[in-house]
Structure formats: structure tokens, C-alpha cells
Design an enzyme around this catalytic site. Structure first.
Site, PDB file in Angstrom:
ATOM      1  N   HIS A   9      19.725  23.845  14.274  1.00  0.00           N
ATOM      2  CA  HIS A   9      19.499  22.447  13.898  1.00  0.00           C
ATOM      3  C   HIS A   9      18.060  22.220  13.422  1.00  0.00           C
ATOM      4  O   HIS A   9      17.129  22.939  13.798  1.00  0.00           O
ATOM      5  CB  HIS A   9      19.792  21.521  15.080  1.00  0.00           C
ATOM      6  CG  HIS A   9      18.893  21.753  16.266  1.00  0.00           C
ATOM      7  ND1 HIS A   9      17.604  21.257  16.341  1.00  0.00           N
ATOM      8  CD2 HIS A   9      19.097  22.437  17.414  1.00  0.00           C
ATOM      9  CE1 HIS A   9      17.055  21.611  17.481  1.00  0.00           C
ATOM     10  NE2 HIS A   9      17.933  22.342  18.150  1.00  0.00           N
ATOM     11  N   GLU A  87      22.975  24.285  23.459  1.00  0.00           N
ATOM     12  CA  GLU A  87      21.723  24.954  23.798  1.00  0.00           C
ATOM     13  C   GLU A  87      21.774  25.471  25.234  1.00  0.00           C
ATOM     14  O   GLU A  87      22.591  25.019  26.052  1.00  0.00           O
ATOM     15  CB  GLU A  87      20.563  23.966  23.613  1.00  0.00           C
ATOM     16  CG  GLU A  87      19.174  24.489  23.983  1.00  0.00           C
ATOM     17  CD  GLU A  87      18.747  25.713  23.182  1.00  0.00           C
ATOM     18  OE1 GLU A  87      19.319  26.799  23.442  1.00  0.00           O
ATOM     19  OE2 GLU A  87      17.862  25.595  22.324  1.00  0.00           O
TER      20      GLU A  87
END
Length: 253
Positions: A9, A87
Site C-alpha cells: 500500500h 499486516e
């Protein structure tokens, strides 16, 4: 030969503030949006296209993917969102500033928390409001699947079932995949694909917004991997990731 494109990202608000983010659902900064658009430009320039997309359930990865899709006029593609691509969970460190933690605990300890393979950060308590049980997007997970914290080893163990059960079969069926995820979930995939040792993956840093292209043989063994765009720029962005927790440095804007 198959191709697989991975992209971390774009810069998030907590990347900018140099905070441990983990499963906290923060958004992109304006720079992060620009990084996603630049990633799309590089993908288009390379002549790549896709049949389906995969991402986490966190908005910084989802929005990065959506921006890339919009820039490529591929918003119609199916998107699979899964918590296994989230994550790494940074436990009680989530929300804390990396540089301040280095000043408090020492750079070596923070490096171990960030980059060692099997040492987890301090864990959340079960009643902590940051616990995934308080977030309805994880309502279908069992208690054992909800982490209080994760080492990279734990993250690899979480991500690999998604590779084996979803991504790998899709690739071998001829589907062209774009995976937009996070620094550590992508480190887990790269470690697996490249056969890296725990020591080798310690030094691996994934830059934000830069597409990483794998060429794979019929057994999904990598033949080649490279970031799109300027190689020196990719190395500089990876070095910036490595510098984030040093007490005497300032996070890049």
C-alpha cells in the site's frame, strides 16, 4: 510462464507519523494516493493486466488497490479481501512511535521487534480495545485466529494458507493476479517464493507503492523478480523503511 504482481500500500497516515500500525485501520496520505497512481502508471507502461485482485481487510491496502484499478480502468475486476493478507499484528506497540520506542528501549530492541523472525512484540491483553474481537470485520474468526501480537514467523504461518489454498491455484489456472497488501504480509510471500532463510528475510524491506513483478515457472518457482521503474529509486525507498526506527533519524515525509 506465469506472472504475479505484488504491491505494498501507499504511504499511510501512521507511516507518516512513524507509528507501529499493524491491524489498526488507518488511511492513505495524499502522498500514498500519489504512490498508488504512480504504481498504476508503471503497471500500464509494462503492459501488464489482470484477471482478479487480492487484498487485506484494511483500508490502506484496499484503497491502494482501488486507485490502481481506477487508473487502469479495471474497477470491474473481482476483488478478494481476506484477513490473512493483513499486516503483521504489532500487539501493544500499535499506535506507538517507532523512534520514541527506540529512544526508550534502544534501537537494538526495537529492531528485534520489527525485523527479527521469531521474536514477537509485547502482546495486547484480552480486554484491550485494540483486540480484534472488538472489530466486527473479524467476527467469523475463532479466538485462536485472533492474534494478541505476531512475530514475522507467526505472520508467515497466517499468510501461507492463503497462498496455498487461493493464490497458487488461481495462478496455475492461468489467472493473472494483482495482490495489494502490507510490508510484512508481502515479506511472508517473498520469503516463501524466494526460499529465503530467517536471517535473509530480516534484511528484506518492501517499499510503498512500487509494483514487484514475479515471473514463475509451471511449479511457481521464481524465474525472475524485479520492481517496476527505476531500480535506484526502489532501493532508496527500501532503505527509508529500514531507517524508520533509528533514534537519530526523522521519518521521510
Amino acid at each position: 510462464m506465469y506472472k504475479l504482481v505484488l504491491v505494498r500500500h501507499g504511504q499511510s497516515t501512521w507511516n507518516l507519523e512513524n507509528r507501529f500500525t499493524g491491524w489498526t485501520d488507518v488511511d492513505l496520505t495524499p502522498l500514498g494516493e500519489t504512490e498508488a497512481r504512480e504504481g498504476a502508471r508503471l503497471i500500464a507502461a509494462a503492459g501488464l493486466t489482470f484477471d482478479e485482485c487480492h487484498t487485506s481487510v484494511l483500508k490502506r491496502a484496499i484503497r491502494t488497490l482501488n486507485i490502481i484499478q481506477e487508473e487502469l480502468d479495471l474497477l470491474w475486476l473481482p476483488v478478494h479481501r481476506h484477513w490473512r493478507l493483513n499486516e503483521r499484528h504489532y500487539g501493544a506497540l500499535q499506535g506507538l512511535n517507532k523512534k520514541e520506542m527506540s529512544e526508550k528501549y534502544g534501537e537494538e530492541q526495537v529492531f528485534i521487534w520489527r525485523r527479527s523472525f521469531d521474536t514477537p512484540p509485547p502482546a495486547l491483553t484480552a480486554d484491550d480495545p485494540r483486540h480484534p474481537a472488538h472489530d466486527r470485520r473479524y467476527a467469523s474468526l475463532t479466538a485462536r485466529q485472533m492474534p494478541l501480537c505476531e512475530s514475522l514467523k507467526d505472520t508467515v504461518a497466517r499468510v501461507l494458507p492463503y497462498w496455498h489454498e487461493t493464490l497458487a491455484p488461481a495462478i496455475q489456472a492461468g489467472r493473472r493476479l494483482l495482490v495489494a497488501a502490507h510490508g510484512n504480509s508481502l515479506r511472508a510471500l517473498v520469503m516463501h517464493l524466494d526460499g529465503m532463510s530467517p536471517d535473509e528475510v530480516t534484511g528484506l524491506n518492501i517499499p510503498t507503492g512500487l509494483p514487484l513483478v514475479y515471473e514463475l515457472d509451471s511449479n511457481l518457482t521464481p524465474l525472475r523478480r524485479a520492481y517496476l521503474g527505476d531500480a535506484e529509486a526502489a532501493e532508496a525507498k527500501a532503505r527509508a523503511v529500514a531507517e524508520q526506527a533509528k533514534a537519530g533519524t526523522t521519518e521521510r515525509p
